[in-house]
Every structure is written in structure tokens, then in C-alpha cells.
Write an enzyme that holds these catalytic residues in place. Structure first.
Site, PDB file in Angstrom:
ATOM      1  N   ASP A   5      -0.423  -7.998  -0.979  1.00  0.00           N
ATOM      2  CA  ASP A   5      -0.756  -7.419  -2.318  1.00  0.00           C
ATOM      3  C   ASP A   5       0.540  -6.540  -2.679  1.00  0.00           C
ATOM      4  O   ASP A   5       1.409  -6.326  -1.847  1.00  0.00           O
ATOM      5  CB  ASP A   5      -2.008  -6.614  -2.113  1.00  0.00           C
ATOM      6  CG  ASP A   5      -2.876  -6.318  -3.274  1.00  0.00           C
ATOM      7  OD1 ASP A   5      -2.219  -6.611  -4.376  1.00  0.00           O
ATOM      8  OD2 ASP A   5      -4.000  -5.904  -3.289  1.00  0.00           O
ATOM      9  N   MET A   6       0.622  -6.111  -3.832  1.00  0.00           N
ATOM     10  CA  MET A   6       1.420  -5.212  -4.670  1.00  0.00           C
ATOM     11  C   MET A   6       0.935  -4.676  -5.641  1.00  0.00           C
ATOM     12  O   MET A   6       0.843  -5.084  -6.902  1.00  0.00           O
ATOM     13  CB  MET A   6       2.768  -6.012  -4.922  1.00  0.00           C
ATOM     14  CG  MET A   6       4.015  -5.287  -5.067  1.00  0.00           C
ATOM     15  SD  MET A   6       4.115  -4.505  -6.826  1.00  0.00           S
ATOM     16  CE  MET A   6       4.275  -6.306  -7.794  1.00  0.00           C
ATOM     17  N   ASN A   7       0.793  -3.294  -5.474  1.00  0.00           N
ATOM     18  CA  ASN A   7      -0.362  -2.575  -6.401  1.00  0.00           C
ATOM     19  C   ASN A   7       0.344  -1.675  -7.532  1.00  0.00           C
ATOM     20  O   ASN A   7      -0.420  -0.877  -8.196  1.00  0.00           O
ATOM     21  CB  ASN A   7      -1.415  -1.929  -5.856  1.00  0.00           C
ATOM     22  CG  ASN A   7      -2.440  -2.776  -5.590  1.00  0.00           C
ATOM     23  OD1 ASN A   7      -3.314  -3.379  -6.219  1.00  0.00           O
ATOM     24  ND2 ASN A   7      -2.929  -3.049  -4.046  1.00  0.00           N
ATOM     25  N   ASP A  65     -10.034  -6.988   4.115  1.00  0.00           N
ATOM     26  CA  ASP A  65      -8.983  -6.483   3.052  1.00  0.00           C
ATOM     27  C   ASP A  65      -8.499  -5.081   3.410  1.00  0.00           C
ATOM     28  O   ASP A  65      -8.498  -4.548   4.666  1.00  0.00           O
ATOM     29  CB  ASP A  65      -9.784  -6.595   1.510  1.00  0.00           C
ATOM     30  CG  ASP A  65      -8.808  -6.778   0.371  1.00  0.00           C
ATOM     31  OD1 ASP A  65      -7.959  -5.628   0.007  1.00  0.00           O
ATOM     32  OD2 ASP A  65      -8.818  -7.778  -0.110  1.00  0.00           O
ATOM     33  N   ASP A  66      -8.110  -4.247   2.451  1.00  0.00           N
ATOM     34  CA  ASP A  66      -7.544  -2.804   2.506  1.00  0.00           C
ATOM     35  C   ASP A  66      -8.232  -1.940   3.514  1.00  0.00           C
ATOM     36  O   ASP A  66      -9.627  -1.923   3.329  1.00  0.00           O
ATOM     37  CB  ASP A  66      -7.312  -2.538   0.818  1.00  0.00           C
ATOM     38  CG  ASP A  66      -6.420  -1.246   1.275  1.00  0.00           C
ATOM     39  OD1 ASP A  66      -5.961  -0.756   2.258  1.00  0.00           O
ATOM     40  OD2 ASP A  66      -6.053  -0.748  -0.173  1.00  0.00           O
ATOM     41  N   CYS A 107      -0.615 -11.361  -4.494  1.00  0.00           N
ATOM     42  CA  CYS A 107      -1.698 -10.794  -5.321  1.00  0.00           C
ATOM     43  C   CYS A 107      -0.532  -9.585  -5.644  1.00  0.00           C
ATOM     44  O   CYS A 107       0.204  -9.074  -4.680  1.00  0.00           O
ATOM     45  CB  CYS A 107      -2.759 -10.287  -4.382  1.00  0.00           C
ATOM     46  SG  CYS A 107      -3.875  -9.092  -5.489  1.00  0.00           S
ATOM     47  N   ARG A 118      -1.061   4.524  -8.117  1.00  0.00           N
ATOM     48  CA  ARG A 118      -1.990   4.322  -7.056  1.00  0.00           C
ATOM     49  C   ARG A 118      -1.856   4.917  -6.021  1.00  0.00           C
ATOM     50  O   ARG A 118      -1.914   4.675  -4.819  1.00  0.00           O
ATOM     51  CB  ARG A 118      -2.277   2.967  -6.622  1.00  0.00           C
ATOM     52  CG  ARG A 118      -3.772   2.450  -6.091  1.00  0.00           C
ATOM     53  CD  ARG A 118      -3.941   0.986  -5.611  1.00  0.00           C
ATOM     54  NE  ARG A 118      -5.111   0.540  -5.377  1.00  0.00           N
ATOM     55  CZ  ARG A 118      -5.469   0.176  -3.966  1.00  0.00           C
ATOM     56  NH1 ARG A 118      -4.205  -0.155  -3.402  1.00  0.00           N
ATOM     57  NH2 ARG A 118      -6.553  -0.106  -3.622  1.00  0.00           N
ATOM     58  N   ASP A 123      -7.871  -9.045 -10.629  1.00  0.00           N
ATOM     59  CA  ASP A 123      -9.048  -8.298  -9.987  1.00  0.00           C
ATOM     60  C   ASP A 123     -10.327  -8.230 -10.657  1.00  0.00           C
ATOM     61  O   ASP A 123     -11.226  -7.713 -10.187  1.00  0.00           O
ATOM     62  CB  ASP A 123      -8.563  -6.610  -9.944  1.00  0.00           C
ATOM     63  CG  ASP A 123      -7.395  -6.541  -8.595  1.00  0.00           C
ATOM     64  OD1 ASP A 123      -7.183  -7.516  -7.958  1.00  0.00           O
ATOM     65  OD2 ASP A 123      -6.733  -5.550  -8.910  1.00  0.00           O
ATOM     66  N   LYS A 136      -3.291 -12.047   2.770  1.00  0.00           N
ATOM     67  CA  LYS A 136      -3.538 -11.587   1.630  1.00  0.00           C
ATOM     68  C   LYS A 136      -2.303 -10.706   1.233  1.00  0.00           C
ATOM     69  O   LYS A 136      -2.417  -9.465   1.734  1.00  0.00           O
ATOM     70  CB  LYS A 136      -4.818 -11.121   0.953  1.00  0.00           C
ATOM     71  CG  LYS A 136      -4.871 -10.610  -0.427  1.00  0.00           C
ATOM     72  CD  LYS A 136      -6.036 -10.431  -0.889  1.00  0.00           C
ATOM     73  CE  LYS A 136      -6.199  -9.609  -2.402  1.00  0.00           C
ATOM     74  NZ  LYS A 136      -7.735  -9.047  -2.695  1.00  0.00           N
TER      75      LYS A 136
END
Length: 744
Positions: free
Chosen positions: A479-481, A367-368, A527, A444, A549, A477
Site C-alpha cells: 500500500d501507499m496512502n 491487512d493494516d 495499492c 493520513r 478503496d 498487499k
């Protein structure tokens, strides 16, 4: 089945075995009148007997004609300003500032099958005989514009899809301020509106309320479909239940700003509008150009909410998701995020992968935190190259090592975002979405790239391609936060800034398409800070979505139950995580965590190396169970049995297509003393089949299990001492009931 047309009366009847949809062309205005949408009725030469006209106080279109008010006519794609005062399906402003339109019927076109939409996701067919498509062509003489309304009816599904297309045939530009995908006028208001709302970490919560006069709506203006509302609503009859009664579902295949609303007029007509949110939207349509709306998928059910849901599940699983992974078994994954967050190196994450492999897990996801100088959430987004301090052998080396274990390797990206400490920002500060002379809001600690610019999409593709081309990557994966703020694009003229949100999401689709074209075997999971962009548009590119999440098993009961209104189980990302849970601090048994996560894609999100030997053995057994049953869980018919929004208990089940097998999940949040006897009525079984139930010596016919149910209490006759020595009920308890047909 298909489409019947009365050319003399200009009536159109779309129908199959279950549903009818009927509309006609008005004799004087040549606009479209809605006559009926609902359960299948037999076809007749004419449905003119369904026309309703009485003289009412109103403005009328034609002099001396007192029944020509559009305010009192149910319509297909209404406008505003020519006797109809309700919210319209479209609004266009011409060069003199007028927004009056008059699209008149010209002709129709009909064909077998269903064509794809240009640049937009949509449902599809694999064989031409699966569906029939009707296109109604209308023309506005003043605008010199064509409007094409498209209707597709599936022959063996209770599904009608709709979209609209505008074409500028003239010599001057005009501005589209509103372009809905579908409008339906229903003749009464005796419905509850059901929809999904929430916020980060509590997405997909079911809300229902009776329709009232005026407007009730859900929407997004955030640049994504959002955590707050899902682009879906249903209208259910007041007496309808999960299994009985009429329900109309409306689901938009789109991932950006949307509006879904119901307007009840003074005469109790309910107008449903679904499409791109007109707020902050304007589209300049130049001569020869066209504008295509997204697709609205309409489902009619006379078998309650569950009947509607099953139709959506099957359609989206079989004719929206596409490509390599549509019909293939999805791998059980382990994601390192909640195990390590940003604090990892190659040795630590490879250790997690090794242990996971020993327990039967099939895919390791990094992941990140693997790129740039990403040690926290304040930096590096946009610089998609490995942090060699953490990964001395890079993604290429780590993915090779994981591959040699016999596992697949997956990687996290957040391609739409940028941080200001990056080389990308230094070289292209104008690629960040911001408004000149205004403060830039952060979310974020990050900002949003302007994906309305093709050069931005191409640059991010090249960065991702560099990683993917040299590594063994089977899963991404995406993502877009954060949402979009200060929406403005330096690539657009002043009178085009209302196009930015839509052009942005078209850019996202474009990047997905480029990656899928080059890497068709990669499994994408979308995500957006969890479920911030869980919508049908994303499923067209990414067959599964990280639902939330929030990984707490108790919270996930509501989240997964709500999303099951529209989305199939193999689209619902669900993991077993550590305790105490990182979102709510709750301690739930590992059995319950798995029993919830089974009803989704299934995976793990914890440091598996720190589990006790006992829990590791349980994980091994859970993995084996899911492997043995995932085909059933992902392709069977899903039934909701007990609603977590209404009680302390939740239950659902999946039944195989041949009704020979079923898996039932039953969950009780809090233990209660001295409770009543409880029975759990099942659904979807063959009443004449005899079933065994795991852990029980008896067998039961399907009709017994559906009408009486599984008895959740035991018979302690002459066993009172045993009763007092039993394990006491516990909070957060759960059971799985495995049903199999008993062969005589």
C-alpha cells in the site's frame, strides 16, 4: 513484417499485418520527419511522395530556403527554439545557459527481439522473432551528447513501443529539463481525446472531448501516477465507436509524475507527447553518464476502442506481467480490512480464515494494524515487527495456522511510509522526505521515506525480509496512502533536487526487484489508497492492483469499466464487501456484488463469520462458480457492451479464445416501471456456432445474439396471471448469462 529501410533516402518503415509507422531523415538538418502512422500500407521503395512542403509565414532554418521551418514539419522527437514553437519532446540546458539543441542523424541499428530497460519496467519478448527493434542514433556536436531513439514493433500485435536515451559524451555536465518517451505528430485534429480521471474512491472515470486548438493534457505532479489521472490517453476518430473506427492509444509504463498531452497547432496538426512530467524535473547528466526515459506503448486500432483495449489486455497480461504468477490461476482471497479495521486479535482473524476456508476461499490476507503499536492510523509505520498483544505467536505463528487449514496467507505492508513515533524515525529522522526550514505536511498522519536513498531501500528490505523469511507468506498487499510533499532529498546536491521524484520511483522499483528476486513465488498486489498508482509500471512487479478503496458494486461498475480501457481483468482487484457499503452506505444484493467482482481478480472483504447461513451458502456457490470460470474470465477477450457513464445500465462480456464459451454481466442500477422491451446485443461470438444460454430452454446462433441480442423480457402470452405474480424488479439488479456452444 518488421522494419524496412531505404538507406539511400534514409526512410524507415515499421510494419506488420495491421499497422505502419514511417519516418525519414531530413536532407539538410538531419533531423527526423514523421510521414505516416496508421493502418498498414504496402511497402514501397520510397515514400518521398508523402512529403508536404508549402511556403508559409514562418522562420526557416536555412537562408534562402523558405520551406525549412520545423514549425510546419511533422517530427519524431522535436526540440524548441530553432523554428519550432510548439512544445518539444526534449529540452537540455548547457553550461552557458542555452537550451538550444541540434541532434543530427548519425546512423541506425537494428536487431531482432527487444532488450530490457535498465532499472525501469517495460514490455518484453520471450522469443527474438516476436518483435524487431530499431535504434536511431543522433548526435549534438555542441553538447557532445548522443540521443538514441528506440522503436520496437511487435510482429503479431498492433503495438509499437518507444523510449529515448541521452548519453553525455563530453567533458562537462548538462541538465535535462524535459525528456519525453514518445512524440507523434498526427496530420489532423479530427479526434476525441479519451482519458481516465477521478479522485480517491472514484478512480478511472472515462472522459472524452473533441480536440481543440492549443494544449489539452493530463498529468501528475504528486509523486505517483495518482487517483486523478491515469498515464494513458487515446485519440479516437469522431465517428469511432467501441467496435468500429480508428483509435490511437498511448500508455506510459511508469509509476511517477507523468505528462500526456495533445497540442493542436494553427494548421490542425496534433502533437502527442507522453513521458515524465517536465514540471519539477531536472536531471544533471555528468560526463559518461546516461539517462533513460520510461517506455511508451502505442497501440493502433481500426476496430474502435474495444479493439485497442483488447490489444493492451493481451500485451500487458502476456508481455508486461512476468514471473511465477503471470500465467497461473490467482487465488480467491478474503481480506480482513473492512471486517475489523484495526480492532482485531489472532482469535478474531483466524476465525475469519476458518470460516472462509469452509466456504472454499483460498487465501487469507491480514491487512493494516499487525505491527508496532498500530491501533489506528496515527502510528507505527516503519517499525515492521509484530504487535505481540494482538498476535502472541507473531506473523510466523498465524501464517503457520492458516497454512495448516489448507489456505495461503497474505500480509499488508506500507513500506514507503513512516510515522514519527517509531524507532525508525528516532534513529533516522533525515530519512523522511522534507525540505529544510519548511513545515512538513502529513497525509493520513504519516510521512514519506526518501526512497531516492539506497540505504533506505536496503533498510526496509531487511525489515520485510525478516518477516518473510520466517513466515509462510504467499501474497503481499503493498500500500501507499499519501502523495509526496516538500520534495527534497538530503542526499542530492542543490542542482539535483529536480531528480528526486524520479529517483524515488526508481527506489520503489528497486525494492520490488529485490523482494521478487528472493521471493519469486509471492503474489504482489499493489495499492495506493486504492487506485492511486494503477499503472503499467506497477504491473511489471505486481500482477494485480487494488483498483479502488470504493467497494460498492454500483460505483465499481464505472471504476472497473474505465480501467478496462487499458488493463486486463486479472489485473483489476475486485472484492465483495459488506452492506451497508462502507464508502457510500448503499445496500446491494450479494448476488450483484459478486456479479461485478467476478470481472476482476475476485475476493471478499467483510466479516464472513457474521453472514447469515443463507448468505454463507451463496458465498460458497459464488466461490465455486468463480473457480470453474476464472480461466475464461482472466484469459478471454473482454467486450464492453453498455456504458455506465451514459445510461442506467451496464453490460460487458468475456469470450473464450475458441469462442465456445462466454460470460455476460448485465447490471441495472435503478428499477423502472412499465419499461420498454430491452435487448442486449452481444459481441465476439462465432456467428455460425449454436449457443445455449443458462436459464433458457432455447438455443441461439452467434449471429442472432450479436445482431438481435438476448431478449431481456419474457414472453407472457396467455400467462397474464403469472406476470402479475412475478417478482417485481429491484434496484441494483444484475444477471449473468452463461453461454456455451451446443454440441449437435
Amino acid at each position: 513484417m518488421g522494419i524496412k529501410i531505404n538507406q539511400e533516402n534514409k526512410e524507415f518503415h515499421l510494419y506488420n499485418k495491421e499497422v505502419s509507422y514511417i519516418f525519414r531523415v531530413l536532407e539538410k538538418s538531419y533531423q527526423l520527419e514523421q510521414l505516416y502512422y496508421g493502418k498498414r500500407i504496402r511497402h514501397r521503395d520510397s515514400f518521398s511522395h508523402l512529403i508536404e512542403r508549402e511556403v508559409r509565414p514562418s522562420c526557416n532554418m536555412f537562408e534562402y530556403d523558405h520551406t525549412s521551418s520545423l514549425e510546419h514539419i511533422k517530427q519524431e522527437y522535436p526540440s524548441y527554439g530553432t523554428t519550432d514553437y510548439r512544445y518539444p519532446a526534449h529540452m537540455i540546458t548547457n553550461n552557458i545557459g542555452s537550451s538550444i539543441t541540434n541532434f543530427k542523424y548519425v546512423r541506425y541499428e537494428m536487431e531482432e527481439g527487444k532488450k530490457p530497460l535498465d532499472g525501469l519496467p517495460a514490455t518484453y519478448v520471450e522469443h527474438q522473432d516476436e518483435a524487431d527493434t530499431l535504434r536511431i542514433i543522433l548526435f549534438d556536436q555542441v553538447l557532445q551528447a548522443t540521443l538514441i531513439l528506440s522503436y520496437t514493433i511487435y510482429n503479431h500485435r498492433n503495438v509499437i513501443t518507444r523510449h529515448a536515451k541521452f548519453v553525455n559524451e563530453g567533458n562537462e555536465a548538462f541538465f535535462i529539463n524535459n525528456a519525453m518517451s514518445a512524440s507523434v505528430d498526427l496530420p489532423d485534429d479530427q479526434y476525441e481525446m479519451v482519458h481516465l480521471n477521478g479522485a480517491w474512491a472514484r478512480e478511472g472515470h472515462i472522459e472524452a472531448h473533441k480536440l481543440t486548438k492549443g494544449i489539452q493534457s493530463i498529468y501528475s505532479s504528486r509523486g505517483a501516477s495518482s487517483h486523478v489521472h491515469n498515464p494513458f490517453l487515446a485519440l479516437k476518430r469522431l465517428s469511432a465507436t467501441e467496435d468500429h473506427g480508428e483509435v490511437y492509444g498511448f500508455s506510459l509504463v511508469y509509476s511517477g509524475n507523468f505528462l500526456a498531452q495533445v497540442e493542436v497547432d494553427p494548421y490542425s496538426v496534433s502533437r502527442v507527447l507522453v513521458g515524465i512530467n517536465p514540471f519539477q524535473f531536472t536531471w544533471r547528466l555528468n560526463p559518461t553518464q546516461s539517462f533513460q526515459t520510461p517506455e511508451c506503448v502505442m497501440v493502433y486500432s481500426d476496430q474502435g476502442l474495444n479493439g485497442m483495449s483488447q490489444t493492451y489486455h493481451q500485451l500487458y497480461r502476456e508481455r508486461l506481467v512476468r514471473g511465477f504468477w503471470r500465467d497461473r490461476t490467482r487465488p480467491i482471497l478474503i481480506n480482513n480490512w473492512e471486517a475489523t479495521y484495526f480492532d482485531f486479535d489472532e482469535e478474531k482473524v483466524f476465525g475469519i480464515a476458518e470460516t472462509a476456508h469452509q466456504l472454499g476461499i483460498e487465501l487469507f490476507v491480514l491487512d493494516d494494524g499487525w505491527f508496532g503499536k498500530r491501533d489506528d492510523d496515527t502510528s507505527s509505520l516503519g517499525d515492521w515487527f509484530e504487535d505481540r498483544k494482538k498476535l502472541p505467536n507473531g506473523i510466523e505463528g498465524l501464517s503457520e495456522k492458516v497454512d495448516q487449514l489448507g489456505m495461503k496467507f497474505g500480509l499488508w505492508f506500507e513500506p514507503e511510509m513512516i510515522c514519527k513515533d517509531t524507532t525508525l524515525y528516532e534513529q533516522h529522522p533525515d530519512w523522511l522526505i522534507s525540505t529544510p526550514n519548511r513545515r512538513e505536511s502529513h497525509g493520513r498522519n504519516q510521512f514519506v521515506l526518501d526512497f531516492s536513498k539506497s540505504e533506505v531501500v536496503e533498510h526496509i528490505f531487511q525489515q520485510m525480509d525478516t518477516i518473510l523469511e520466517k513466515s509462510k507468506i504467499s501474497y503481499i498487499k503493498w500500500d501507499m496512502n499519501r502523495y509526496i510533499t516538500e520534495a527534497y532529498s538530503t542526499s542530492l546536491d542543490a542542482d539535483q533536487q529536480g531528480e528526486m521524484f524520479h529517483r524515488y520511483i526508481l527506489g520503489v522499483y528497486q525494492l520490488y526487484e529485490k523482494l521478487i528476486e528472493k521471493y519469486p513465488n509471492i503474489l504482489f498486489e499493489s495499492c495506493a489508497g486504492g487506485g492511486g498508482r494503477f499503472d503499467p509500471g506497477m504491473l511489471y512487479y505486481a500482477p494485480q492492483t487494488w483498483t479502488s478503496d470504493d467497494t460498492d458494486a454500483v460505483e465499481r461498475l464505472k471504476i472497473q469499466y474505465g480501467h478496462s480501457m487499458v488493463y486486463p481483468l486479472n489485473a483489476i482487484g475486485s472484492h465483495v464487501s459488506t452492506i451497508p457499503n462502507h464508502q457510500v452506505g448503499r445496500r446491494t444484493p450479494i448476488e450483484t456484488r459478486a456479479n461485478v467482482a467476478y470481472f476482476g481478480t475476485f475476493g471478499y472483504e467483510l466479516d464472513i463469520t457474521k453472514l447469515t447461513e443463507e448468505d454463507q451458502q451463496k458465498v460458497k456457490e459464488q466461490v465455486a462458480f468463480f473457480k470453474a470460470n476464472r480461466h475464461l474470465l482472466h484469459t478471454g477477450d473482454f467486450y464492453r457492451l453498455l456504458n455506465p457513464f451514459e445510461s442506467n445500465e451496464t453490460a460487458w462480456m468475456v469470450v473464450s479464445q475458441d469462442q465456445k464459451e462466454a460470460i455476460v454481466g448485465y447490471y441495472k442500477v435503478l428499477a423502472k416501471p412499465n419499461e420498454k422491451y430491452n435487448r442486449l446485443k452481444l459481441n465476439g461470438l462465432d456467428p455460425n456456432k449454436l449457443y445455449t444460454v443458462n436459464g433458457r430452454n432455447s438455443s441461439h446462433y452467434g449471429d442472432e445474439l450479436m445482431n438481435i441480442g438476448i431478449l431481456l423480457n419474457q414472453d407472457y402470452t396467455d400467462r397474464a396471471d403469472e406476470y402479475w405474480q412475478r417478482d417485481h424488479p429491484k434496484d441494483y439488479d444484475s444477471n449473468l448469462f452463461i453461454l456455451k456452444e451446443k454440441t449437435r
